[in-house]
Design a protein around this motif. Sequence first.
Motif, PDB file in Angstrom:
ATOM      1  N   THR A 152      -2.667  -6.674   2.568  1.00 58.45           N
ATOM      2  CA  THR A 152      -3.538  -6.589   1.396  1.00 58.45           C
ATOM      3  C   THR A 152      -4.118  -5.186   1.297  1.00 58.45           C
ATOM      4  O   THR A 152      -4.726  -4.699   2.251  1.00 58.45           O
ATOM      5  CB  THR A 152      -4.681  -7.607   1.482  1.00 58.45           C
ATOM      6  N   GLN A 210       0.826 -11.085   6.040  1.00 53.16           N
ATOM      7  CA  GLN A 210       0.145 -10.653   4.816  1.00 53.16           C
ATOM      8  C   GLN A 210      -0.330  -9.206   4.933  1.00 53.16           C
ATOM      9  O   GLN A 210      -0.941  -8.819   5.935  1.00 53.16           O
ATOM     10  CB  GLN A 210      -1.061 -11.561   4.538  1.00 53.16           C
ATOM     11  N   THR A 222       0.483  -4.823  -2.009  1.00 52.40           N
ATOM     12  CA  THR A 222      -0.035  -6.108  -1.539  1.00 52.40           C
ATOM     13  C   THR A 222       1.017  -7.191  -1.677  1.00 52.40           C
ATOM     14  O   THR A 222       1.576  -7.398  -2.754  1.00 52.40           O
ATOM     15  CB  THR A 222      -1.299  -6.500  -2.324  1.00 52.40           C
ATOM     16  N   VAL A 256       3.225 -10.569   0.923  1.00 47.50           N
ATOM     17  CA  VAL A 256       3.626 -11.073   2.230  1.00 47.50           C
ATOM     18  C   VAL A 256       4.911 -10.338   2.605  1.00 47.50           C
ATOM     19  O   VAL A 256       5.864 -10.311   1.816  1.00 47.50           O
ATOM     20  CB  VAL A 256       3.850 -12.589   2.219  1.00 47.50           C
TER      21      VAL A 256
END
Length: 115
Positions: free
Chosen positions: A112, A110, A90, A92
């Motif tokens: 996640t 991003q 996780t 950026v």
Amino acid sequence: QVQLVESGGGSVQAGGSLRLSCASSRSIGTINTMGWYRQAPGKQRDLVATITTGGNTNYADSVKGRFTISKDNAKNTVDLQMDSLKPGDTAVYYCYARLYITSYWGQGTQVTVSS
């Protein structure tokens, strides 16, 4: 000047896959090195993978065997295929290009990964 635009981020469960793509405004055949870095909250930006004009690749130990970087000179894109994703992935993710001594960065996308 090189402008980089990332796409393909999102949310996925652990064990899943995502594919990131980076489009370059300049012919990637003329760019020395392109690649991906990532930055998790509160941490520094770290190398994920790079690829040179000659096609040589380099990966962070943490992603070896799970991530694959590739490029398409005709489309001027560099992709990052991410498999077997873990919550620790996780972050950026930023596209990177080095043209001679100058570095260029995309805006970031991003990623996640939930457990």
